[in-house]
Write a protein that holds these residues in place. Structure first.
Motif, mmCIF file in Angstrom:
data_model
loop_
_atom_site.group_PDB
_atom_site.id
_atom_site.type_symbol
_atom_site.label_atom_id
_atom_site.label_comp_id
_atom_site.label_asym_id
_atom_site.label_seq_id
_atom_site.Cartn_x
_atom_site.Cartn_y
_atom_site.Cartn_z
ATOM 1 N N ASP A 20 0.830 -1.191 0.000
ATOM 2 C CA ASP A 20 0.000 0.000 0.000
ATOM 3 C C ASP A 20 0.870 1.248 0.000
ATOM 4 O O ASP A 20 2.064 1.197 0.294
ATOM 5 C CB ASP A 20 -0.987 0.014 1.168
ATOM 6 C CG ASP A 20 -0.339 0.039 2.537
ATOM 7 O OD1 ASP A 20 0.742 0.615 2.688
ATOM 8 O OD2 ASP A 20 -0.932 -0.518 3.470
ATOM 9 N N LEU A 21 0.241 2.335 -0.391
ATOM 10 C CA LEU A 21 0.863 3.654 -0.364
ATOM 11 C C LEU A 21 0.057 4.513 0.597
ATOM 12 O O LEU A 21 -1.170 4.444 0.627
ATOM 13 C CB LEU A 21 0.835 4.300 -1.749
ATOM 14 C CG LEU A 21 1.620 3.597 -2.842
ATOM 15 C CD1 LEU A 21 1.306 4.241 -4.185
ATOM 16 C CD2 LEU A 21 3.107 3.673 -2.551
ATOM 17 N N GLU A 22 0.742 5.317 1.374
ATOM 18 C CA GLU A 22 0.063 6.204 2.307
ATOM 19 C C GLU A 22 0.499 7.629 2.044
ATOM 20 O O GLU A 22 1.684 7.890 1.817
ATOM 21 C CB GLU A 22 0.398 5.823 3.746
ATOM 22 C CG GLU A 22 -0.311 6.694 4.764
ATOM 23 C CD GLU A 22 -0.072 6.228 6.188
ATOM 24 O OE1 GLU A 22 -0.539 5.136 6.528
ATOM 25 O OE2 GLU A 22 0.600 6.961 6.928
ATOM 26 N N TYR A 23 -0.463 8.546 2.064
ATOM 27 C CA TYR A 23 -0.198 9.958 1.836
ATOM 28 C C TYR A 23 -0.761 10.739 3.013
ATOM 29 O O TYR A 23 -1.916 10.547 3.382
ATOM 30 C CB TYR A 23 -0.851 10.400 0.520
ATOM 31 C CG TYR A 23 -0.717 11.870 0.238
ATOM 32 C CD1 TYR A 23 0.524 12.457 0.074
ATOM 33 C CD2 TYR A 23 -1.846 12.668 0.121
ATOM 34 C CE1 TYR A 23 0.651 13.813 -0.205
ATOM 35 C CE2 TYR A 23 -1.738 14.024 -0.158
ATOM 36 C CZ TYR A 23 -0.484 14.587 -0.322
ATOM 37 O OH TYR A 23 -0.377 15.917 -0.586
ATOM 38 N N ARG A 24 0.068 11.611 3.600
ATOM 39 C CA ARG A 24 -0.352 12.443 4.724
ATOM 40 C C ARG A 24 -0.029 13.897 4.397
ATOM 41 O O ARG A 24 1.075 14.364 4.650
ATOM 42 C CB ARG A 24 0.364 12.029 5.990
ATOM 43 C CG ARG A 24 -0.047 10.641 6.460
ATOM 44 C CD ARG A 24 0.466 10.416 7.828
ATOM 45 N NE ARG A 24 -0.494 10.996 8.743
ATOM 46 C CZ ARG A 24 -0.891 10.427 9.863
ATOM 47 N NH1 ARG A 24 -0.389 9.285 10.230
ATOM 48 N NH2 ARG A 24 -1.771 11.000 10.626
ATOM 49 N N PRO A 25 -0.987 14.622 3.814
ATOM 50 C CA PRO A 25 -0.720 16.016 3.463
ATOM 51 C C PRO A 25 -0.576 16.932 4.681
ATOM 52 O O PRO A 25 0.068 17.974 4.601
ATOM 53 C CB PRO A 25 -1.920 16.419 2.619
ATOM 54 C CG PRO A 25 -3.001 15.482 3.008
ATOM 55 C CD PRO A 25 -2.321 14.205 3.417
ATOM 56 N N ASP A 26 -1.185 16.524 5.805
ATOM 57 C CA ASP A 26 -1.029 17.260 7.063
ATOM 58 C C ASP A 26 -1.245 16.286 8.213
ATOM 59 O O ASP A 26 -1.484 15.103 8.002
ATOM 60 C CB ASP A 26 -1.974 18.471 7.135
ATOM 61 C CG ASP A 26 -3.443 18.104 7.009
ATOM 62 O OD1 ASP A 26 -3.860 17.059 7.551
ATOM 63 O OD2 ASP A 26 -4.191 18.859 6.379
ATOM 64 N N LYS A 27 -1.180 16.776 9.446
ATOM 65 C CA LYS A 27 -1.270 15.886 10.605
ATOM 66 C C LYS A 27 -2.671 15.325 10.843
ATOM 67 O O LYS A 27 -2.840 14.359 11.573
ATOM 68 C CB LYS A 27 -0.774 16.592 11.870
ATOM 69 C CG LYS A 27 -1.626 17.754 12.312
ATOM 70 C CD LYS A 27 -1.053 18.396 13.561
ATOM 71 C CE LYS A 27 -1.878 19.552 14.048
ATOM 72 N NZ LYS A 27 -3.166 19.199 14.571
ATOM 73 N N ASP A 28 -3.680 15.893 10.193
ATOM 74 C CA ASP A 28 -5.063 15.470 10.434
ATOM 75 C C ASP A 28 -5.622 14.512 9.390
ATOM 76 O O ASP A 28 -6.607 13.829 9.646
ATOM 77 C CB ASP A 28 -5.977 16.701 10.512
ATOM 78 C CG ASP A 28 -5.637 17.595 11.680
ATOM 79 O OD1 ASP A 28 -5.277 17.070 12.755
ATOM 80 O OD2 ASP A 28 -5.724 18.833 11.527
#
Length: 95
Positions: A20-28
């Motif tokens: 899988d790929l995970e993307y976190r543009p910000d902490k929320d």
């Protein structure tokens, strides 16, 4: 994440890749896109064993504030007996 499997069983040889790929543009906010493979998977709703199950999923969760989190997911599952779609939506309140 990425993982691979090689299966050799009674004349049946095949390879599978999961990850899988995970993307976190910000902490929320967190978004995941992935795929998985199970040679055998037990279905608790039908009380049966599924064979050669490939699934694809999209999951996301968003923290509205310190105590409330919203999460959603879609999963497409393909196995020897058919195809299945699952959508899940949840809200978690921590106090």
């Amino acid at each position: 994440t990425l993982a691979g499997s090689l299966w050799n069983s009674q004349g049946e040889d095949f390879q599978a890749v999961t990850g899988d790929l995970e993307y976190r543009p910000d902490k929320d906010l967190r978004v995941q896109l992935g795929t998985g493979y199970d040679l055998f998977r037990f279905d608790a709703f039908d009380l049966r064993e599924q064979v050669h199950v490939r699934s694809y999923y999209l999951r996301s969760d968003y923290r509205l504030d310190k105590s409330v989190r919203v999460d959603a997911g879609y999963e497409y599952e393909r196995e020897d007996d058919g195809e299945f779609h699952q959508f899940r939506l949840g809200v978690t309140w921590t106090f």
